[in-house]
Design a protein around this motif. Structure first.
Motif, PDB file in Angstrom:
ATOM      1  N   HIS A   1       0.840  -1.208   0.000  1.00  0.00           N
ATOM      2  CA  HIS A   1       0.000   0.000   0.000  1.00  0.00           C
ATOM      3  C   HIS A   1       0.879   1.265   0.000  1.00  0.00           C
ATOM      4  O   HIS A   1       0.736   2.140  -0.857  1.00  0.00           O
TER       5      HIS A   1
ATOM      6  N   HIS B   1       1.651   4.429  -2.858  1.00  0.00           N
ATOM      7  CA  HIS B   1       1.704   5.888  -2.685  1.00  0.00           C
ATOM      8  C   HIS B   1       3.062   6.407  -3.167  1.00  0.00           C
ATOM      9  O   HIS B   1       3.161   7.447  -3.811  1.00  0.00           O
TER      10      HIS B   1
ATOM     11  N   GLU C   1      -6.099   7.537  -2.900  1.00  0.00           N
ATOM     12  CA  GLU C   1      -5.799   6.171  -2.459  1.00  0.00           C
ATOM     13  C   GLU C   1      -5.833   5.153  -3.604  1.00  0.00           C
ATOM     14  O   GLU C   1      -5.643   3.968  -3.379  1.00  0.00           O
TER      15      GLU C   1
ATOM     16  N   SER D   1      -2.378   3.292  -4.173  1.00  0.00           N
ATOM     17  CA  SER D   1      -1.941   2.506  -3.016  1.00  0.00           C
ATOM     18  C   SER D   1      -2.808   1.262  -2.842  1.00  0.00           C
ATOM     19  O   SER D   1      -2.296   0.150  -2.705  1.00  0.00           O
TER      20      SER D   1
HETATM   21 ZN    ZN Z   1      -3.044   5.201   1.918  1.00  0.00          ZN
END
Ligand code: ZN
Length: 683
Positions: free
Chosen positions: A469, A473, A499, A502
């Motif tokens: 995750h 990013h 998001e 990610s």
């Molecule tokens: Zn995040």
């Protein structure tokens, strides 16, 4: 100033040389200089051009960020009293600077004249987007309003920020006011050793013998999940869900009710001052979703499709509790407890046994191999660099053409004085100033259990997912090809789309072909056994329906609360919550439940009329991944398309436009329903 390591570095910060005494002089010096330079330029007046006005602003933003990023980073990963004091001493000045720039009428006029100039049409799309975003943000502060309304807007903003703090303080006071000492271990039957140790520590902190229950979340969660004593669970539940309200053991003492009413009223007034129908519409000004009806339609649609599965989940749980303990009426304080028991019985997933297959020495090279196959990237480790701890590693990321795209620090292990959790943060952003290109640098931080002298760090599957995750990013920040700081990397990306990269990366942690790259027993190298893999994948969908409707209940409540506010009728907070629950929820809590009084995300955090963003981003990431399922999860052409349409673009174009370019259509909820196990797989 010459000797100040926060001001004198060019390439990477000299972390080991930075002392608390450097912080205030550097930051105050830069703020003064930035203010003086920008005011001097505005004093000269028009004409304004991209190459001088925006370059000037980006130069100062970049200088400030380069000095502040290492400070804020050190404060998080090597916290000590002096560094914290220095950090806190700068916050008011930084926030005053941001407010001053955000509400500066002359600067607003300068941007306006640039937007209306002939030059605007000659600028690239990223530059135009940066100007449009700036104008949008100015308008949202009220700077474009007539003076009396502008003043009212300012007053509202100040009051709203007081009310948010008040909400948070009430909640904190109410949380800490309740404690329950426990003298005998029998009362805590069912709790695992780690939870007991935490309760023991609570007691020691307060100078007590035995164990101490509090309403801090880890303690509340441990009791709800493990305590065999049903009456104890009920007692803790009642205290927790009535915090800061008119109910429960401290009824009326720190009641957030009036605070919430005033927040809703002022948000509504502000939205109308700024020309929006309501706060739900205002909230979308900075988001990817373009219309309130779209948000509501999307949430209701998901709810309708998830509810039958949620009802089945709950029925299963009811009969399990009945079989186990003869529970005839499953209550809110039984849900977590029997869910955990059912999960254990059904999957017998031992995180300990799984960990042996995920040593960091396999996971990390495996992760790098995955992005190499997907995007043609090459990751190499750098050795000669200055850092804040011996565990920290530094890597460089090269693209297919051998160009350096960016670098990232990796700080993986938990240690004292390091903030908990995992995150990606920006050390430097990509920006071209004159003929000089600055490549981005990121911090990737986790809190995994460190290695021992003879065993590498072993990760749980959750931790593997966390690493993927944050790396997602990181890729978004590092792979950007946009040259303007305000819209490069994660800057300027809509709230509800940030998001996407990610959560998208997390998908690879569940795919057989990817798992062979990232797993292998740390002693024998043996592959993850099939049975374990199947259990792991099956457990992912455990109670998927109940989880989904719960998140949808929060999201719909938040959005409708702001959408339907009527000054004549007030907030109608619990009326709306009841209505939402009637349509969406399968678990109906007791009438004393005051969930909203503790919902800080929307009343004290930045999620007001934006809680839906969590689900929205999941829809995007699932739907994006489904194109890989269709074309092959390592299909390099699909990888290339994700790279060029999403990862490289940052905030330079609207997220919806970028998504459509990648996916060939607008996002659909089908893939999420399938990935979360709510609807059957058709692929
Ligand atoms: Zn995040």
């Amino acid at each position: 100033m010459i000797d100040n390591p926060l001001l004198s570095y060019d390439d990477l910060p000299s972390f080991s040389a930075i002392r608390p005494k450097h912080v205030e002089p550097a930051i105050f010096h830069l703020l003064d200089q930035a203010c003086a330079a920008i005011h001097a330029r505005l004093q000269q007046g028009p004409p304004y051009h991209w190459n001088e006005l925006i370059t000037l602003l980006e130069t100062w933003d970049n200088r400030l960020n380069k000095a502040w990023a290492p400070v804020s980073h050190l404060n998080a990963v090597c916290n000590n009293e002096n560094m914290r004091a220095a950090y806190n001493a700068c916050l008011p000045a930084l926030s005053a600077y941001a407010t001053e720039m955000g509400q500066n009428a002359a600067l607003y006029q300068a941007y306006l004249s640039l937007r209306d100039s002939a030059e605007y049409a000659t600028l690239d799309i990223a530059a135009r987007q940066l100007i449009d975003h700036a104008l949008r943000d100015f308008k949202l502060t009220g700077v474009a309003l007539p003076p009396d309304q502008q003043a009212r807007c300012k007053t509202i903003n100040q009051r709203l920020s007081q009310l948010s703090s008040q909400f948070e303080e009430n909640l904190l006071d109410a949380t800490y006011a309740w404690r329950k000492p426990i003298a005998s271990l029998d009362a805590l039957a069912g709790l695992p050793p780690s939870a007991l140790a935490m309760l023991k520590q609570n007691a020691e902190r307060d100078g007590l013998d035995g164990w101490l229950l509090t309403l801090e979340f880890p303690c509340y969660q441990a009791i709800m999940t493990y305590a065999d004593d049903r009456a104890l669970r009920e007692e803790v539940y009642l205290a927790y869900v009535t915090r800061a309200s008119d109910q429960g053991p401290h009824a009326g003492r720190w009641n957030n009710g009036p605070v919430m009413e005033e927040i809703l009223a002022l948000r509504h007034e502000k939205a109308q001052l700024l020309g929006f129908a309501d706060y739900a519409a205002l909230s979308l000004a900075t988001k990817m979703a373009d219309h309130p009806e779209k948000v509501l339609g999307f949430l209701n649609d998901l709810a309708q499709r998830a509810k039958p599965r949620a009802e089945r989940d709950l029925d299963e749980l009811r009969s399990f509790a009945k079989d186990q303990d003869g529970i005839a009426n499953l209550q809110a304080w039984d849900i977590g407890y029997y869910s955990e028991k059912l999960r254990q019985q059904r999957y017998q997933l031992s995180q300990e046994a799984l960990k042996a297959y995920f040593p960091i020495t396999r996971v990390l090279p495996g992760l790098f191999a995955i992005v190499e196959r997907l995007y043609g990237l090459r990751v190499t480790e750098l050795t000669d660099f200055d850092s804040w701890h011996p565990d920290v590693r530094l890597f460089a990321l090269y693209d297919q053409a051998g160009q350096l795209r960016g670098r990232f620090y990796l700080d993986l292990y938990a240690r004292p004085h390091k903030r908990s959790g995992a995150w990606m943060d920006d050390c430097k952003g990509r920006v071209r100033l004159g003929d000089r290109l600055q490549t981005p640098v990121a911090f990737l931080v986790c809190n995994f259990t460190p290695p021992t002298s003879d065993t590498p760090a072993l990760l749980t599957h959750d931790e593997v997912t966390t690493l993927f995750h944050e790396f997602g990013h990181g890729l978004h920040h590092l792979l950007t090809q946009v040259d303007h700081l305000g819209v490069s990397g994660i800057n300027g990306v809509e709230w509800d789309a940030v998001e996407l990269p990610s959560q998208f990366m997390e998908n690879w942690c569940w795919e057989h072909e990817a798992l062979t790259l990232i797993s292998g027993h740390y002693q024998t190298g043996e592959a993850l056994p099939q049975a374990m893999l199947q259990n792991l994948r099956a457990a992912k969908h455990f109670q998927a329906g109940m989880l989904m409707v719960r998140q949808l209940e929060f999201a719909l409540f938040d959005y409708r609360l702001h959408r339907e506010y009527d000054p004549q009728r007030g907030g109608r907070i619990y009326e709306i919550l009841d209505e939402v629950r009637h349509h969406v929820a399968v678990v109906r809590p007791p009438t004393y439940n005051r969930f909203a009084h503790g919902f800080s995300h929307i009343f004290a955090g930045g999620y007001g009329a934006g809680y839906y963003s969590y689900k929205w981003a999941e829809v995007l990431s699932s739907d994006a991944f489904s194109l890989f399922e269709e074309t092959g999860i390592f299909n390099p052409l699909t990888g290339q398309a994700f790279l060029t349409h999403i990862l490289e673009k940052g905030g330079s174009e609207n997220a919806m436009a970028l998504f459509v370019k990648f996916r060939g259509r607008e996002p659909s909820i089908d893939a999420l329903l399938r990935h979360s196990g709510i609807e059957e797989s058709v692929v």
